[in-house]
Design a protein around this motif. Structure first.
Motif, short mmCIF file in Angstrom:
data_model
loop_
_atom_site.label_atom_id
_atom_site.label_comp_id
_atom_site.label_asym_id
_atom_site.label_seq_id
_atom_site.Cartn_x
_atom_site.Cartn_y
_atom_site.Cartn_z
N THR A 1 0.86 -1.18 0.00
CA THR A 1 0.00 0.00 0.00
C THR A 1 0.90 1.23 0.00
O THR A 1 1.89 1.29 0.73
N MET A 2 0.56 2.21 -0.84
CA MET A 2 1.34 3.43 -0.96
C MET A 2 0.54 4.61 -0.42
O MET A 2 -0.56 4.88 -0.88
N LEU A 3 1.12 5.28 0.55
CA LEU A 3 0.46 6.40 1.22
C LEU A 3 0.96 7.70 0.61
O LEU A 3 2.15 8.00 0.64
N CYS A 4 0.02 8.49 0.04
CA CYS A 4 0.37 9.75 -0.63
C CYS A 4 -0.46 10.89 -0.08
O CYS A 4 -1.35 11.42 -0.77
N PRO A 5 -0.22 11.31 1.14
CA PRO A 5 -1.02 12.41 1.71
C PRO A 5 -0.60 13.76 1.17
O PRO A 5 0.50 13.93 0.64
N ALA A 6 -1.49 14.73 1.31
CA ALA A 6 -1.14 16.12 1.05
C ALA A 6 -0.48 16.66 2.32
O ALA A 6 0.21 15.92 3.02
N LEU A 7 -0.70 17.92 2.66
CA LEU A 7 -0.05 18.47 3.84
C LEU A 7 -0.54 17.78 5.11
O LEU A 7 -1.74 17.61 5.33
N VAL B 1 -3.54 18.19 7.84
CA VAL B 1 -4.44 17.34 8.62
C VAL B 1 -3.65 16.64 9.72
O VAL B 1 -2.43 16.48 9.63
N PRO B 2 -4.32 16.22 10.78
CA PRO B 2 -3.62 15.52 11.86
C PRO B 2 -3.03 14.20 11.37
O PRO B 2 -3.67 13.48 10.58
N PRO B 3 -1.84 13.84 11.82
CA PRO B 3 -1.25 12.55 11.43
C PRO B 3 -2.12 11.36 11.77
O PRO B 3 -2.09 10.34 11.06
N SER B 4 -2.90 11.47 12.84
CA SER B 4 -3.77 10.36 13.23
C SER B 4 -4.79 10.03 12.14
O SER B 4 -5.12 8.85 11.92
N GLU B 5 -5.28 11.05 11.44
CA GLU B 5 -6.24 10.81 10.36
C GLU B 5 -5.57 10.09 9.20
O GLU B 5 -6.16 9.19 8.58
N VAL B 6 -4.34 10.50 8.89
CA VAL B 6 -3.60 9.86 7.80
C VAL B 6 -3.30 8.41 8.14
O VAL B 6 -3.45 7.51 7.31
N ALA B 7 -2.90 8.15 9.37
CA ALA B 7 -2.60 6.78 9.80
C ALA B 7 -3.84 5.91 9.75
O ALA B 7 -3.79 4.76 9.29
N ALA B 8 -4.96 6.45 10.21
CA ALA B 8 -6.20 5.67 10.20
C ALA B 8 -6.61 5.30 8.78
O ALA B 8 -7.02 4.17 8.51
N GLU B 9 -6.48 6.25 7.85
CA GLU B 9 -6.83 5.97 6.46
C GLU B 9 -5.87 4.97 5.84
O GLU B 9 -6.27 4.11 5.04
N ALA B 10 -4.59 5.04 6.20
CA ALA B 10 -3.61 4.09 5.68
C ALA B 10 -3.93 2.67 6.13
O ALA B 10 -3.89 1.72 5.34
N LEU B 11 -4.27 2.50 7.41
CA LEU B 11 -4.60 1.18 7.92
C LEU B 11 -5.90 0.67 7.30
O LEU B 11 -6.04 -0.53 7.01
N ARG B 12 -6.85 1.57 7.09
CA ARG B 12 -8.10 1.19 6.44
C ARG B 12 -7.82 0.69 5.02
O ARG B 12 -8.37 -0.32 4.58
N ALA B 13 -6.96 1.39 4.31
CA ALA B 13 -6.63 0.99 2.94
C ALA B 13 -5.95 -0.38 2.92
O ALA B 13 -6.23 -1.21 2.04
N MET B 14 -5.06 -0.62 3.85
CA MET B 14 -4.42 -1.94 3.91
C MET B 14 -5.44 -3.03 4.19
O MET B 14 -5.39 -4.11 3.57
N ASP B 15 -6.35 -2.76 5.11
CA ASP B 15 -7.39 -3.75 5.42
C ASP B 15 -8.25 -4.06 4.19
O ASP B 15 -8.69 -5.20 4.01
N GLY C 1 -7.24 -3.73 1.05
CA GLY C 1 -6.44 -4.16 -0.09
C GLY C 1 -6.22 -3.09 -1.14
O GLY C 1 -5.89 -3.41 -2.29
N ARG C 2 -6.38 -1.82 -0.78
CA ARG C 2 -6.15 -0.74 -1.74
C ARG C 2 -4.66 -0.45 -1.86
O ARG C 2 -3.90 -0.61 -0.90
N PHE C 3 -4.26 -0.01 -3.06
CA PHE C 3 -2.85 0.30 -3.28
C PHE C 3 -2.52 1.73 -2.90
O PHE C 3 -1.63 1.98 -2.09
N THR C 4 -3.21 2.71 -3.48
CA THR C 4 -2.87 4.12 -3.26
C THR C 4 -3.84 4.78 -2.29
O THR C 4 -5.05 4.59 -2.38
N VAL C 5 -3.29 5.57 -1.39
CA VAL C 5 -4.10 6.38 -0.48
C VAL C 5 -3.71 7.83 -0.70
O VAL C 5 -2.57 8.23 -0.43
N THR C 6 -4.63 8.62 -1.22
CA THR C 6 -4.37 10.05 -1.41
C THR C 6 -5.69 10.81 -1.33
O THR C 6 -6.76 10.23 -1.59
N PRO C 7 -5.69 12.07 -0.95
CA PRO C 7 -6.94 12.81 -0.74
C PRO C 7 -7.77 12.90 -2.02
O PRO C 7 -7.24 13.27 -3.08
#
Length: 235
Positions: free
Chosen positions: A169-175, A185-199, A201-207
């Motif tokens: 899974t590739m995490l591509c957040p904005a600021l 955005v708070p890092p906690s939101e980015v982390a939560a979305e990254a773990l959701r994407a892994m669960d 099976g998504r590859f890219t996470v970006t806003p």
């Protein structure tokens, strides 16, 4: 199962550590800031292994400490000292940013992926790239080019591992409000979305609001047009 996180002493790495701790995961954390890392590890009951991800030997030693790892978060990254145009960035800044942001991911993949494949069990690799690795912005020094290399590495790894139990899974957040940026955005939101994407099976996470800008800029390049500055589409 053990989860390994690089760059875990702050920002997204710390948020990933906290989220995974809440899930009951055993954690092996690494960062070049050994003092901050020790504090985080003590609070989360994790194992701390200070290391520079730019050092292949250090990453190999880290992998040896985590034979049960089934989640590897290659998150460590730096912004660099100079944020000017390419010709304004000192050579040492190019070297260090690429050593951490790009070689750090390569070293992590080389250290962990063969072990994950040998285990023959479902495993995950989370690679922290950036929106700056999907779209080009003016300025930013060596950071954007390095993150473009990271998105290529993550894509290549995902293709190479497609027929294995290891998923990328590739995490591509904005600021994100981290040591790199005071805004975002708070890092906690980015982390939560990254773990959701892994669960999921998504590859890219970006806003979502940046999806159109990424596609438009790619289209401009393909069409031979002078690229414009990308911007989000807000509701």
């Amino acid at each position: 199962m053990t989860a390994v996180i690089t760059g875990a002493a702050g920002g997204i790495g710390l948020a990933l550590a906290e989220a995974l701790h809440a899930r009951g995961e055993q954690l092996l954390l690494t960062d070049i800031d050994d003092t901050a890392l020790a504090e985080v590890a003590a609070r989360l009951g994790a194992t701390a292994v200070p290391a520079d991800v730019a050092d292949p030997g250090a990453m190999a030693a880290l992998a040896e400490r985590a034979p049960e790892a089934r989640l590897v978060c290659l998150n460590a990254g730096i912004l660099g000292q100079s944020l000017g145009a390419p010709w304004e960035v000192p050579a040492e800044d190019w070297d260090r940013v690429f050593a951490v942001n790009v070689a750090g991911v390569v070293n992590g993949l080389r250290a962990f992926v063969p072990r994950l494949l040998a285990a023959g069990e479902p495993a995950r690799v989370l690679i922290t790239a950036s929106l700056a690795g999907l779209a080009v912005f003016p300025g930013g020094g060596a950071y954007g080019p390095a993150k473009h290399a990271v998105t290529a590495l993550a894509t290549h790894a995902a293709m190479a591992l497609a027929d294995t139990p290891v998923r990328v899974t590739m995490l591509c957040p904005a600021l994100v409000a981290t040591g790199i940026s005071a805004e975002g955005v708070p890092p906690s939101e980015v982390a939560a979305e990254a773990l959701r994407a892994m669960d999921e099976g998504r590859f890219t996470v970006t806003p979502p609001e940046w999806h159109g800008a990424v596609v438009r800029q790619a289209g401009q390049r393909v069409a031979g047009e002078v690229p414009g500055v990308p911007g989000p589409v807000l509701d």
